[in-house]
Design a protein around this motif. Sequence first.
Motif, PDB file in Angstrom:
ATOM      1  N   ILE A  13       0.876  -1.170   0.000  1.00 62.52           N
ATOM      2  CA  ILE A  13       0.000   0.000   0.000  1.00 62.52           C
ATOM      3  C   ILE A  13       0.913   1.218   0.000  1.00 62.52           C
ATOM      4  O   ILE A  13       1.612   1.473   0.975  1.00 62.52           O
ATOM      5  N   TYR A  14       0.930   1.964  -1.123  1.00 66.02           N
ATOM      6  CA  TYR A  14       1.796   3.124  -1.259  1.00 66.02           C
ATOM      7  C   TYR A  14       1.074   4.416  -0.893  1.00 66.02           C
ATOM      8  O   TYR A  14       1.676   5.363  -0.428  1.00 66.02           O
ATOM      9  N   ALA A  15      -0.213   4.464  -1.132  1.00 61.57           N
ATOM     10  CA  ALA A  15      -0.975   5.690  -0.908  1.00 61.57           C
ATOM     11  C   ALA A  15      -1.330   5.845   0.564  1.00 61.57           C
ATOM     12  O   ALA A  15      -1.562   4.869   1.270  1.00 61.57           O
ATOM     13  N   SER A  16      -1.399   7.085   1.005  1.00 65.46           N
ATOM     14  CA  SER A  16      -1.891   7.364   2.348  1.00 65.46           C
ATOM     15  C   SER A  16      -3.365   6.991   2.407  1.00 65.46           C
ATOM     16  O   SER A  16      -4.080   7.130   1.421  1.00 65.46           O
ATOM     17  N   PRO A  17      -3.828   6.528   3.560  1.00 68.25           N
ATOM     18  CA  PRO A  17      -5.257   6.258   3.674  1.00 68.25           C
ATOM     19  C   PRO A  17      -6.053   7.564   3.714  1.00 68.25           C
ATOM     20  O   PRO A  17      -5.521   8.610   4.072  1.00 68.25           O
ATOM     21  N   LEU A  18      -7.309   7.476   3.347  1.00 72.65           N
ATOM     22  CA  LEU A  18      -8.231   8.605   3.464  1.00 72.65           C
ATOM     23  C   LEU A  18      -9.197   8.277   4.587  1.00 72.65           C
ATOM     24  O   LEU A  18      -9.873   7.243   4.549  1.00 72.65           O
ATOM     25  N   ALA A  19      -9.258   9.137   5.603  1.00 72.45           N
ATOM     26  CA  ALA A  19     -10.232   8.986   6.685  1.00 72.45           C
ATOM     27  C   ALA A  19     -11.335  10.010   6.461  1.00 72.45           C
ATOM     28  O   ALA A  19     -11.069  11.193   6.250  1.00 72.45           O
ATOM     29  N   ARG A  20     -12.573   9.511   6.493  1.00 71.74           N
ATOM     30  CA  ARG A  20     -13.732  10.375   6.277  1.00 71.74           C
ATOM     31  C   ARG A  20     -14.866   9.879   7.163  1.00 71.74           C
ATOM     32  O   ARG A  20     -15.441   8.828   6.900  1.00 71.74           O
ATOM     33  N   GLY A  21     -15.157  10.635   8.236  1.00 75.32           N
ATOM     34  CA  GLY A  21     -16.156  10.176   9.195  1.00 75.32           C
ATOM     35  C   GLY A  21     -15.681   8.900   9.851  1.00 75.32           C
ATOM     36  O   GLY A  21     -14.549   8.824  10.330  1.00 75.32           O
ATOM     37  N   ASP A  22     -16.504   7.855   9.858  1.00 74.04           N
ATOM     38  CA  ASP A  22     -16.114   6.570  10.423  1.00 74.04           C
ATOM     39  C   ASP A  22     -15.627   5.608   9.343  1.00 74.04           C
ATOM     40  O   ASP A  22     -15.638   4.395   9.520  1.00 74.04           O
ATOM     41  N   ASP A  29      -1.530  -1.914  -4.443  1.00 75.29           N
ATOM     42  CA  ASP A  29      -0.736  -2.174  -5.646  1.00 75.29           C
ATOM     43  C   ASP A  29      -1.436  -3.095  -6.641  1.00 75.29           C
ATOM     44  O   ASP A  29      -0.954  -3.305  -7.738  1.00 75.29           O
ATOM     45  N   ARG A  30      -2.583  -3.665  -6.265  1.00 73.17           N
ATOM     46  CA  ARG A  30      -3.359  -4.505  -7.181  1.00 73.17           C
ATOM     47  C   ARG A  30      -4.510  -3.746  -7.816  1.00 73.17           C
ATOM     48  O   ARG A  30      -5.277  -4.321  -8.580  1.00 73.17           O
ATOM     49  N   GLY A  31      -4.701  -2.471  -7.436  1.00 71.35           N
ATOM     50  CA  GLY A  31      -5.838  -1.710  -7.926  1.00 71.35           C
ATOM     51  C   GLY A  31      -7.085  -1.928  -7.095  1.00 71.35           C
ATOM     52  O   GLY A  31      -8.191  -1.652  -7.536  1.00 71.35           O
ATOM     53  N   LYS A  32      -6.904  -2.408  -5.884  1.00 71.62           N
ATOM     54  CA  LYS A  32      -8.037  -2.611  -4.972  1.00 71.62           C
ATOM     55  C   LYS A  32      -8.167  -1.376  -4.083  1.00 71.62           C
ATOM     56  O   LYS A  32      -7.196  -0.940  -3.475  1.00 71.62           O
ATOM     57  N   LEU A  33      -9.382  -0.856  -4.003  1.00 70.82           N
ATOM     58  CA  LEU A  33      -9.698   0.187  -3.038  1.00 70.82           C
ATOM     59  C   LEU A  33     -10.586  -0.466  -1.990  1.00 70.82           C
ATOM     60  O   LEU A  33     -11.613  -1.049  -2.324  1.00 70.82           O
ATOM     61  N   VAL A  34     -10.160  -0.393  -0.734  1.00 73.05           N
ATOM     62  CA  VAL A  34     -10.862  -1.057   0.357  1.00 73.05           C
ATOM     63  C   VAL A  34     -11.393  -0.002   1.319  1.00 73.05           C
ATOM     64  O   VAL A  34     -10.679   0.925   1.687  1.00 73.05           O
ATOM     65  N   LYS A  35     -12.636  -0.194   1.729  1.00 73.92           N
ATOM     66  CA  LYS A  35     -13.248   0.677   2.727  1.00 73.92           C
ATOM     67  C   LYS A  35     -13.398  -0.119   4.018  1.00 73.92           C
ATOM     68  O   LYS A  35     -13.921  -1.229   4.014  1.00 73.92           O
ATOM     69  N   ARG A  36     -12.900   0.460   5.116  1.00 76.70           N
ATOM     70  CA  ARG A  36     -13.025  -0.152   6.438  1.00 76.70           C
ATOM     71  C   ARG A  36     -13.629   0.853   7.403  1.00 76.70           C
ATOM     72  O   ARG A  36     -13.471   2.055   7.218  1.00 76.70           O
ATOM     73  N   ARG A  37     -14.308   0.343   8.414  1.00 76.32           N
ATOM     74  CA  ARG A  37     -14.828   1.207   9.466  1.00 76.32           C
ATOM     75  C   ARG A  37     -13.682   1.620  10.363  1.00 76.32           C
ATOM     76  O   ARG A  37     -12.913   0.768  10.828  1.00 76.32           O
ATOM     77  N   THR A  70      -5.444   5.955 -11.098  1.00 77.32           N
ATOM     78  CA  THR A  70      -4.597   4.770 -11.126  1.00 77.32           C
ATOM     79  C   THR A  70      -3.436   4.951 -12.097  1.00 77.32           C
ATOM     80  O   THR A  70      -3.444   5.828 -12.953  1.00 77.32           O
ATOM     81  N   THR A  71      -2.445   4.065 -11.957  1.00 81.17           N
ATOM     82  CA  THR A  71      -1.228   4.185 -12.751  1.00 81.17           C
ATOM     83  C   THR A  71      -1.401   3.836 -14.223  1.00 81.17           C
ATOM     84  O   THR A  71      -0.478   4.026 -15.003  1.00 81.17           O
ATOM     85  N   ASN A  72      -2.563   3.342 -14.614  1.00 86.19           N
ATOM     86  CA  ASN A  72      -2.764   3.089 -16.038  1.00 86.19           C
ATOM     87  C   ASN A  72      -3.454   4.258 -16.726  1.00 86.19           C
ATOM     88  O   ASN A  72      -3.881   4.142 -17.870  1.00 86.19           O
ATOM     89  N   GLY A  73      -3.560   5.392 -16.028  1.00 85.66           N
ATOM     90  CA  GLY A  73      -4.133   6.585 -16.638  1.00 85.66           C
ATOM     91  C   GLY A  73      -5.643   6.639 -16.586  1.00 85.66           C
ATOM     92  O   GLY A  73      -6.276   7.205 -17.469  1.00 85.66           O
ATOM     93  N   ALA A  74      -6.237   6.061 -15.558  1.00 87.18           N
ATOM     94  CA  ALA A  74      -7.690   6.106 -15.421  1.00 87.18           C
ATOM     95  C   ALA A  74      -8.070   6.881 -14.167  1.00 87.18           C
ATOM     96  O   ALA A  74      -7.386   6.811 -13.151  1.00 87.18           O
ATOM     97  N   LEU A  75      -9.143   7.618 -14.267  1.00 88.41           N
ATOM     98  CA  LEU A  75      -9.742   8.268 -13.113  1.00 88.41           C
ATOM     99  C   LEU A  75     -11.112   7.622 -12.924  1.00 88.41           C
ATOM    100  O   LEU A  75     -11.943   7.650 -13.835  1.00 88.41           O
ATOM    101  N   SER A  76     -11.310   7.002 -11.770  1.00 83.91           N
ATOM    102  CA  SER A  76     -12.579   6.340 -11.485  1.00 83.91           C
ATOM    103  C   SER A  76     -13.367   7.180 -10.496  1.00 83.91           C
ATOM    104  O   SER A  76     -12.813   7.746  -9.555  1.00 83.91           O
ATOM    105  N   VAL A  77     -14.669   7.228 -10.709  1.00 87.79           N
ATOM    106  CA  VAL A  77     -15.582   7.942  -9.823  1.00 87.79           C
ATOM    107  C   VAL A  77     -16.449   6.881  -9.152  1.00 87.79           C
ATOM    108  O   VAL A  77     -17.155   6.133  -9.836  1.00 87.79           O
ATOM    109  N   LEU A  78     -16.339   6.782  -7.824  1.00 86.28           N
ATOM    110  CA  LEU A  78     -17.046   5.751  -7.068  1.00 86.28           C
ATOM    111  C   LEU A  78     -18.012   6.371  -6.068  1.00 86.28           C
ATOM    112  O   LEU A  78     -17.734   7.424  -5.507  1.00 86.28           O
ATOM    113  N   ARG A  79     -19.093   5.686  -5.817  1.00 85.60           N
ATOM    114  CA  ARG A  79     -20.000   6.071  -4.740  1.00 85.60           C
ATOM    115  C   ARG A  79     -19.439   5.475  -3.457  1.00 85.60           C
ATOM    116  O   ARG A  79     -19.130   4.279  -3.399  1.00 85.60           O
ATOM    117  N   GLY A  80     -19.298   6.292  -2.442  1.00 84.17           N
ATOM    118  CA  GLY A  80     -18.654   5.870  -1.210  1.00 84.17           C
ATOM    119  C   GLY A  80     -19.395   4.823  -0.410  1.00 84.17           C
ATOM    120  O   GLY A  80     -18.783   3.970   0.221  1.00 84.17           O
TER     121      GLY A  80
END
Length: 108
Positions: A13-22, A29-37, A70-80
């Motif tokens: 995991i190279y990126a800093s985590p994002l904390a938002r509320g809880d 490095d696999r392109g996985k975005l994980v949300k945890r409480r 992401t490193t392949n030149g994509a910007l993804s827009v996700l619902r949180g």
Amino acid sequence: SLWAFTDSGRVPIYASPLARGDDVYFGDDRGKLVKRRASDGLKTWTATLPGKIFAPPVPVDGADVLLVATTNGALSVLRGRDAAVLAHVALPAEVFSTPVLYAPRLAG
């Protein structure tokens, strides 16, 4: 309380985590975005994106939306709340830094 997690395969995991509320978001490095409480570390969802994630996601103020580059030149827009992919935008090059929102425009 303090918590930790391990991922099978020990993916970097190279990126800093994002904390938002809880919620805490981690990109890997696999392109996985994980949300945890934040309160207990429970995994809420995992989204698989095209390319490695080297920068933290960017929250859109006033909306339940995250921007993830992401490193392949994509910007993804996700619902949180559920990781639904709202859009993918092809960028002209790889992205290794955090996108910046400026007024209604996005700069990469």
